[in-house]
Design an enzyme around this catalytic site. Structure first.
Site, PDB file in Angstrom:
ATOM      1  N   ARG A 133     -19.276   9.350  25.089  1.00 29.65           N
ATOM      2  CA  ARG A 133     -20.577   9.161  24.445  1.00 29.65           C
ATOM      3  C   ARG A 133     -20.459   8.691  23.001  1.00 29.65           C
ATOM      4  NH1 ARG A 133     -24.396  12.043  27.536  1.00 29.65           N
ATOM      5  NH2 ARG A 133     -25.693  12.858  25.839  1.00 29.65           N
ATOM      6  N   SER A 155     -23.316  24.596  21.285  1.00 27.45           N
ATOM      7  CA  SER A 155     -23.521  23.474  20.359  1.00 27.45           C
ATOM      8  C   SER A 155     -24.487  23.875  19.253  1.00 27.45           C
ATOM      9  CB  SER A 155     -24.082  22.282  21.130  1.00 27.45           C
ATOM     10  OG  SER A 155     -24.666  21.354  20.235  1.00 27.45           O
ATOM     11  N   ASP A 201     -11.379  17.908  27.786  1.00 27.65           N
ATOM     12  CA  ASP A 201     -12.550  17.643  28.630  1.00 27.65           C
ATOM     13  C   ASP A 201     -12.685  16.151  28.847  1.00 27.65           C
ATOM     14  OD1 ASP A 201     -14.129  16.382  26.616  1.00 27.65           O
ATOM     15  OD2 ASP A 201     -15.134  18.243  26.087  1.00 27.65           O
ATOM     16  N   GLY A 202     -13.578  15.803  29.775  1.00 30.51           N
ATOM     17  CA  GLY A 202     -13.841  14.393  30.065  1.00 30.51           C
ATOM     18  C   GLY A 202     -13.862  14.132  31.553  1.00 30.51           C
ATOM     19  N   TYR A 217     -21.603  20.583  14.179  1.00 27.31           N
ATOM     20  CA  TYR A 217     -21.599  19.248  13.574  1.00 27.31           C
ATOM     21  C   TYR A 217     -21.785  19.467  12.076  1.00 27.31           C
ATOM     22  CZ  TYR A 217     -22.383  16.888  18.100  1.00 27.31           C
ATOM     23  OH  TYR A 217     -22.275  16.392  19.376  1.00 27.31           O
ATOM     24  N   THR A 272     -16.475  19.442  15.676  1.00 27.58           N
ATOM     25  CA  THR A 272     -16.379  18.213  16.474  1.00 27.58           C
ATOM     26  C   THR A 272     -16.179  17.043  15.515  1.00 27.58           C
ATOM     27  OG1 THR A 272     -17.694  19.089  18.280  1.00 27.58           O
ATOM     28  CG2 THR A 272     -17.619  16.699  18.069  1.00 27.58           C
ATOM     29  N   LYS A 300     -12.281  19.546  17.931  1.00 30.12           N
ATOM     30  CA  LYS A 300     -12.710  18.867  19.163  1.00 30.12           C
ATOM     31  C   LYS A 300     -12.877  17.371  18.908  1.00 30.12           C
ATOM     32  CE  LYS A 300     -16.401  18.970  22.664  1.00 30.12           C
ATOM     33  NZ  LYS A 300     -17.216  17.758  22.525  1.00 30.12           N
ATOM     34  N   GLN A 353     -19.710  25.671  18.154  1.00 27.81           N
ATOM     35  CA  GLN A 353     -19.345  24.296  17.759  1.00 27.81           C
ATOM     36  C   GLN A 353     -20.334  23.768  16.743  1.00 27.81           C
ATOM     37  OE1 GLN A 353     -21.349  21.371  19.238  1.00 27.81           O
ATOM     38  NE2 GLN A 353     -20.434  20.226  17.547  1.00 27.81           N
ATOM     39  N   ARG A 356     -20.885  17.887  31.737  1.00 26.89           N
ATOM     40  CA  ARG A 356     -22.039  17.573  32.579  1.00 26.89           C
ATOM     41  C   ARG A 356     -22.125  18.471  33.815  1.00 26.89           C
ATOM     42  NH1 ARG A 356     -19.871  12.803  30.538  1.00 26.89           N
ATOM     43  NH2 ARG A 356     -21.304  11.375  29.487  1.00 26.89           N
ATOM     44  N   TYR A 388     -30.048  10.792  29.669  1.00 33.65           N
ATOM     45  CA  TYR A 388     -29.400  11.420  28.502  1.00 33.65           C
ATOM     46  C   TYR A 388     -28.151  12.183  28.949  1.00 33.65           C
ATOM     47  CZ  TYR A 388     -28.595  15.060  24.996  1.00 33.65           C
ATOM     48  OH  TYR A 388     -28.001  15.916  24.104  1.00 33.65           O
ATOM     49  N   ARG A 428     -26.240   4.949  22.332  1.00 36.85           N
ATOM     50  CA  ARG A 428     -26.397   5.368  23.737  1.00 36.85           C
ATOM     51  C   ARG A 428     -27.503   4.516  24.348  1.00 36.85           C
ATOM     52  NH1 ARG A 428     -25.268  11.123  22.836  1.00 36.85           N
ATOM     53  NH2 ARG A 428     -23.406  11.059  21.525  1.00 36.85           N
ATOM     54  N   HIS A 470     -15.766  13.027  23.855  1.00 36.54           N
ATOM     55  CA  HIS A 470     -17.197  13.330  23.874  1.00 36.54           C
ATOM     56  C   HIS A 470     -17.852  12.867  25.189  1.00 36.54           C
ATOM     57  CE1 HIS A 470     -19.853  14.749  20.472  1.00 36.54           C
ATOM     58  NE2 HIS A 470     -20.765  14.550  21.404  1.00 36.54           N
ATOM     59  N   PRO A 500     -19.667  22.287  24.671  1.00 36.71           N
ATOM     60  CA  PRO A 500     -20.950  22.305  23.936  1.00 36.71           C
ATOM     61  C   PRO A 500     -21.852  21.144  24.333  1.00 36.71           C
ATOM     62  CG  PRO A 500     -19.170  21.530  22.515  1.00 36.71           C
ATOM     63  CD  PRO A 500     -18.520  21.991  23.788  1.00 36.71           C
TER      64      PRO A 500
HETATM   65  C1  LIG Z   1     -25.838  15.871  27.303  1.00 30.27           C
HETATM   66  C2  LIG Z   1     -24.599  16.078  26.451  1.00 30.27           C
HETATM   67  C3  LIG Z   1     -24.713  16.637  25.197  1.00 30.27           C
HETATM   68  C4  LIG Z   1     -23.571  16.870  24.421  1.00 30.27           C
HETATM   69  N1  LIG Z   1     -23.696  17.485  23.199  1.00 30.27           N
HETATM   70  C5  LIG Z   1     -22.572  17.786  22.494  1.00 30.27           C
HETATM   71  C6  LIG Z   1     -22.668  18.534  21.295  1.00 30.27           C
HETATM   72  O1  LIG Z   1     -23.738  18.939  20.853  1.00 30.27           O
HETATM   73  N2  LIG Z   1     -21.505  18.792  20.634  1.00 30.27           N
HETATM   74  C7  LIG Z   1     -20.282  18.361  21.084  1.00 30.27           C
HETATM   75  O2  LIG Z   1     -19.257  18.628  20.435  1.00 30.27           O
HETATM   76  N3  LIG Z   1     -20.179  17.671  22.234  1.00 30.27           N
HETATM   77  C8  LIG Z   1     -21.287  17.390  22.941  1.00 30.27           C
HETATM   78  N4  LIG Z   1     -21.169  16.730  24.143  1.00 30.27           N
HETATM   79  C9  LIG Z   1     -19.835  16.409  24.666  1.00 30.27           C
HETATM   80  C10 LIG Z   1     -19.334  17.558  25.540  1.00 30.27           C
HETATM   81  O3  LIG Z   1     -19.086  18.706  24.772  1.00 30.27           O
HETATM   82  C11 LIG Z   1     -18.031  17.180  26.262  1.00 30.27           C
HETATM   83  O4  LIG Z   1     -17.111  16.718  25.319  1.00 30.27           O
HETATM   84  C12 LIG Z   1     -18.244  16.131  27.360  1.00 30.27           C
HETATM   85  O5  LIG Z   1     -19.496  16.264  27.960  1.00 30.27           O
HETATM   86  C13 LIG Z   1     -17.149  16.274  28.398  1.00 30.27           C
HETATM   87  O6  LIG Z   1     -17.269  15.329  29.399  1.00 30.27           O
HETATM   88  P1  LIG Z   1     -17.972  15.634  30.832  1.00 30.27           P
HETATM   89  O7  LIG Z   1     -19.435  15.770  30.541  1.00 30.27           O
HETATM   90  O8  LIG Z   1     -17.691  14.404  31.589  1.00 30.27           O
HETATM   91  O9  LIG Z   1     -17.385  16.894  31.385  1.00 30.27           O
HETATM   92  C14 LIG Z   1     -22.301  16.490  24.919  1.00 30.27           C
HETATM   93  C15 LIG Z   1     -22.210  15.919  26.194  1.00 30.27           C
HETATM   94  C16 LIG Z   1     -23.326  15.732  26.962  1.00 30.27           C
HETATM   95  C17 LIG Z   1     -23.177  15.150  28.346  1.00 30.27           C
END
Ligand SMILES: Cc1cc2nc3c(=O)[nH]c(=O)nc-3n(C[C@H](O)[C@H](O)[C@H](O)COP(=O)(O)O)c2cc1C
Length: 359
Positions: A242, A112, A270-271, A135, A161, A215, A133, A294, A30, A170, A239, A83
């Protein structure tokens, strides 16, 4: 959790290895997974690996200041916790534990809306700069109620977001039959998420004074529209790869957004920002803050709040080493002149920033 004292972690690679040992396969998949072929996720890493540095030498770098401004406040590094929904599946205590780690080190947390223990309890857990943040899974009154609660609990800004119009596929979670409550079926209220438009952004700006972060901006065109709506922060993100598969890497999108915004709003990104060098590249490209998704989760899964703190300490050291070797004494001194395009030296992957681990 069988973790050594956190000072025994000398590198980020060791923290990631400990996280992988501690997490069961479901939560691990996940955490590291992306949508469908995970091409967007890999392109996040590829975009960063495709930038090299142009260092300047013989400058006095004996004193380096790596602090940054975040929504007008001084923070220790130009990073914040992005988040993460379901942090409670990564570390006991979930977002509250993350808040304690962020506060102890001195970086902001973006909470989040799909994370335990929730808005009020996370704010009560530790005092750090925090954003909320959401949804959008309810009507205007439902959104307004979240804004009021965020204000009442000291959140400095509100984030919508917007890269979640559809429920993404996923496949790691699907193949592994890892079912989180909010991923089991399309969540209640997901029709509001699909119907979201710039009208709601306008309504938010007309009604609320809390700074607004959007976002999930991935083009100069949408950045321009956001600025025209008075949005305070344009947050470049896909994201973590994702949501939409086959997108561009965030670091490849960032320059066009910085150019379009032209100083009229803050630009965050981010990313796959996993290393100090990655953070320095983002700032040199014009981002004022970098979201870590992450990476903090690896630290939390390795050793809770202390593991997150150690992750941030090592990241800070990497930023300082990079700045010094670039001949720069503060983040304000970074410009695109310190960067050059270069072919990547390795295939990008979820863990390719940590080459001693394999993927
Ligand atoms: C396990 C997980 C859960 C996430 N949950 C949310 C969320 O609830 N809301 C949101 O806006 N982004 C969510 N994201 C996206 C992150 O906020 C962020 O955009 C992304 O993880 C950045 O990339 P990186 O993990 O490679 O740093 C999630 C990402 C991961 C890995």
């Amino acid at each position: 959790m069988n973790a050594p004292h956190t000072e025994e972690f000398l590198t980020l690679q060791e923290l990631v290895a400990a996280a992988r040992r501690n997490l069961p396969p479901g939560p691990w998949g996940y955490l590291i997974g992306g949508a469908e072929t995970e091409t967007t996720a890999r392109r996040n890493r590829l975009a960063l690996d495709s930038i090299a540095f142009r260092p300047r030498v013989l400058r006095d770098v004996s004193r380096i200041d790596n602090s940054a401004s975040f929504l007008g406040r001084r923070v220790r590094l130009p990073v914040f916790l992005a988040p993460i929904g379901g942090l409670e599946s990564i570390v006991p205590g979930g977002a509250a534990e993350a808040a304690r780690g962020a506060a102890a080190f001195g970086v902001p947390q973006m909470l989040s809306s799909v994370c335990q223990p929730g808005l009020e309890a996370t704010a009560a857990a530790a005092d750090t700069v925090r954003c909320y943040q959401l949804y959008v899974r309810g009507d205007d009154a439902w959104v307004d109620d979240h804004v009021r609660r965020a204000c009442d609990n000291g959140y400095a800004a509100f984030c919508l977001t917007v890269d979640v119009a559809m429920y993404s596929r996923r496949e790691r979670d699907m193949v592994g039959r890892f079912i989180k409550p909010w991923r089991a079926t399309a969540p209640a209220g997901s029709s509001f998420q699909s119907a979201l438009s710039w009208d709601q952004v306008k309504r938010f700006k007309d009604k609320h004074g809390l700074p607004l972060i959007i976002k999930g901006i991935a083009t100069a065109e949408d950045a321009e529209i956001a600025v025209q709506h008075g949005v305070e922060v344009i947050y470049v993100s896909n994201h973590g790869g994702r949501q939409l598969d086959h997108g561009l890497g965030s670091a490849a999108v960032l320059p066009q957004v910085v150019a379009a915004v032209a100083g009229r709003a803050e630009v965050w990104v981010d990313g796959s920002f996993m290393r100090g060098t990655d953070v320095v590249k983002a700032v040199a490209l014009g981002a004022s803050a970098v979201g870590l998704g992450r990476l903090p989760c690896f630290g939390l899964a390795a050793a809770g709040a202390a593991g997150l703190g150690r992750t941030l300490e090592i990241l800070e050291e990497e930023v300082r080493v990079c700045l010094g070797l670039l001949g720069v004494t503060s983040l304000a001194g970074l410009t695109p002149q310190y960067l050059a395009a270069a072919p990547p030296t390795q295939l990008p992957g979820a863990l390719s920033a940590f080459p001693l681990l394999g993927d």
